[in-house]
Design an enzyme around this catalytic site. Structure first.
Site, mmCIF file in Angstrom:
data_model
loop_
_atom_site.group_PDB
_atom_site.id
_atom_site.type_symbol
_atom_site.label_atom_id
_atom_site.label_comp_id
_atom_site.label_asym_id
_atom_site.label_seq_id
_atom_site.Cartn_x
_atom_site.Cartn_y
_atom_site.Cartn_z
ATOM 1 N N HIS A 18 24.608 -7.943 1.547
ATOM 2 C CA HIS A 18 23.644 -8.909 2.468
ATOM 3 C C HIS A 18 24.321 -9.667 2.661
ATOM 4 O O HIS A 18 24.328 -9.635 4.204
ATOM 5 C CB HIS A 18 22.891 -8.343 1.958
ATOM 6 C CG HIS A 18 21.524 -6.959 2.327
ATOM 7 N ND1 HIS A 18 20.683 -7.426 0.854
ATOM 8 C CD2 HIS A 18 21.656 -5.879 3.189
ATOM 9 C CE1 HIS A 18 20.929 -5.601 1.131
ATOM 10 N NE2 HIS A 18 21.347 -4.690 1.652
ATOM 11 N N ASP A 116 18.604 -10.179 9.933
ATOM 12 C CA ASP A 116 19.312 -8.577 9.535
ATOM 13 C C ASP A 116 17.867 -8.043 11.042
ATOM 14 O O ASP A 116 16.698 -8.896 10.784
ATOM 15 C CB ASP A 116 18.155 -8.909 7.999
ATOM 16 C CG ASP A 116 19.092 -7.410 7.587
ATOM 17 O OD1 ASP A 116 20.035 -6.754 7.849
ATOM 18 O OD2 ASP A 116 17.798 -6.034 7.540
#
Ligand SMILES: *[C@@H]1O[C@H](CO)[C@@H](O)[C@H](O)[C@H]1NC(C)=O
Ligand SMILES: *[C@@H]1O[C@H](CO)[C@@H](O)[C@H](O)[C@H]1NC(C)=O
Ligand SMILES: *[C@@H]1O[C@H](CO)[C@@H](O)[C@H](O)[C@H]1NC(C)=O
Length: 481
Positions: A18, A116
């Site tokens: 990520h 996110d």
């Protein structure tokens, strides 16, 4: 009058996979626009903390500041068996107070928060400190479309999707077979599903959504996301395709036995086989794959992991070295290693995927279709044989074959059934030898060209990034007045 530059705060999910696209995004703002960048690191434990820090300092070249947030302990909040689809959102909720304390001490305070789809709880902090609020989807436009559309489907579809006979129609995406949907959607009773739906609803609060894809790769989906009659009436925030955001290969590491071998192979002649670090094949599947490769009579590089080993990057990274030592591949079919001596290269060590894919000898990639791998494959003009291992990768596989035309798909789904050796042999030959393969290879090269063009000055992703930069600067000026 000298005005200072906006300060961009990035809050990615924990975990290297990520972090990397966020780092790439931060570098773009830093190099193209000279913005100050701070990455707020969320970590689950101390070892992942150190690992992330090392990577960042290696990769960012001082372009990004790092603020390490204290690790969050969610053990008392989630079931021990909870999936990553639950753990991530819960972690990101729990980090909010620490994130707030950190923001309160940073001067100048960031102008913008980019996080996110599971990080939007931090929007409350952004509001408090008068920051703009953006979401960066490090996957593709279909994923964004699905995320936005799930709360709508939830109202429309009575009963779970699994009981649906008809393929699902998501605006701007090819219709998706229900069995190709990704895990959280298949079980409505699961907390994962609730988390995902909540993320889809909270996206609407953002000032904009950045996507790690580019306009020319997914024109229909981006059009649907902006169309007021389709997804645009649900997500009113503007959508910015800014990708492909990937890390580049550094040539220094291209040495060793593997690269010596690759250097001797003709261009486009080697099949690269790797399923990423998150998955292992069953023993039976591994045997079939070995025979399939052998029967195809094509050259190959296979990055193997011992079968049935528990997943987890650490065990893998520490794997035994020594390519010469065939005993370590005892789980491969008897005699395989000696039979393939001149055509195949089997390796269990960690190797940089970008370095392999960018080697001119590589002609195809047997891949689980992760987005990262897909982008790397496109940027190196390598066609894919789609081998999705989990439900959530099947939608990607559909997209690569039906929408992008850069992949061939297996007749059976590896996540449901063992793929036989003949099938593997056929698909490898289809790409490497048959006429059909030429079409696919041309298509990947077109995509590669369009990706490069999007990133160049004046290209679509470059312009989207500049547009964002303007909004950040405008907000900065308002704050200064
Ligand atoms: C994505 O690619 C980078 C660079 O090759 C790699 O370091 C990273 O681990 C990859 N992430 C995933 C999720 O595969
Ligand atoms: C192989 O590819 C490399 C890199 O793209 C290129 O420079 C070289 O000319 C190619 N060789 C042949 C024989 O086509
Ligand atoms: C596609 O692949 C990525 C991994 O890069 C995965 O996280 C995602 O869930 C997959 N599926 C969809 C529908 O995006």
């Amino acid at each position: 009058m000298e005005t200072s530059k906006p300060h961009v705060g990035l809050l990615p999910l924990p975990g290297m996979g990520h972090l990397i696209p966020y780092l790439g995004l931060g570098k773009l703002f830093a190099t193209h626009h000279n913005f100050k960048i701070t990455i707020f690191l969320v970590s689950i434990d101390h070892s992942s903390q150190t690992e992330s820090k090392t990577i960042i300092s290696e990769m960012s070249n001082e372009l990004c500041n790092i603020v390490q947030l204290p690790p969050v302990d969610i053990t008392s909040l989630v079931d021990p068996n909870a999936t990553i689809g639950v753990r991530l959102p819960v972690t990101m909720r729990e980090i909010v107070p620490a994130f707030r304390s950190s923001i309160a001490t940073i001067m100048p305070c960031p102008t913008v928060l980019i996080t996110d789809i599971f990080g939007t709880d931090a929007f409350s902090v952004a509001d408090e400190f008068d920051m703009l609020k953006y979401v960066f989807v490090s996957l593709h436009a279909w994923f964004l479309a699905l995320t936005i559309y799930t709360p709508i489907l939830d109202k429309e579809v009575k009963g779970e999707y699994v009981h649906q006979k008809e393929p699902l129609k998501i605006p701007g995406c090819a219709s998706v077979r229900v069995e190709d949907l990704f895990d959280p959607l298949l079980d409505w009773t699961n907390q994962q599903y609730d988390e995902y739906m909540r993320a889809g609803i909270r996206l609407r609060m953002s000032d904009g959504v950045l996507v790690n894809s580019w306009e020319e790769l997914q024109p229909k989906t981006f059009a649907a996301l902006r169309d007021d009659k389709l997804l645009g009436c649900v997500l009113k925030s503007p959508v910015y395709p800014v990708g492909p955001v990937v890390t580049q290969s550094d040539d220094s590491s291209k040495s060793g036995l593997l690269f010596d071998w690759l250097n001797k192979q003709p261009n486009d002649s080697v099949v690269y086989v790797s399923f990423g670090s998150g998955a292992t094949l069953s023993h039976e599947q591994m045997t079939e794959l070995a025979f399939g490769l052998e029967l195809s009579k094509q050259r190959f590089v296979w990055v193997v992991r011992a079968p049935t080993e528990k997943s987890g990057d650490k065990a893998y990274l520490k794997g035994r070295s020594g390519d010469e030592n065939h005993d370590q591949f005892g789980y491969l079919p008897k005699g395989f290693m000696s039979r393939i001596q001149n055509v195949g290269f089997v390796i269990s060590d960690w190797v940089s995927q970008v370095d392999i894919l960018s080697h001119p000898s590589i002609g195809a990639f047997i891949s689980h279709c992760g987005w990262n791998s897909t982008l790397e494959s496109i940027l190196n003009g390598v066609p894919i044989i789609a081998f999705p291992l989990f439900a959530e990768q099947k939608m990607n596989a559909t997209m690569l074959t039906e929408e992008f035309g850069m992949a061939v798909r297996l007749e059976v789904l590896p996540s449901n059934k063992v793929v036989g050796r003949e099938e593997i042999q056929n698909k490898v030959r289809k790409i490497m030898v048959d006429k059909e393969g030429h079409g696919i290879r041309d298509r990947v090269n077109e995509l590669k060209y369009s990706a490069e063009k999007a990133l160049c000055k004046g290209g679509s992703s470059y312009r989207a990034l500049s547009e964002l930069a303007k909004s950040f600067e405008a907000r900065m000026q308002l704050q200064n007045e």
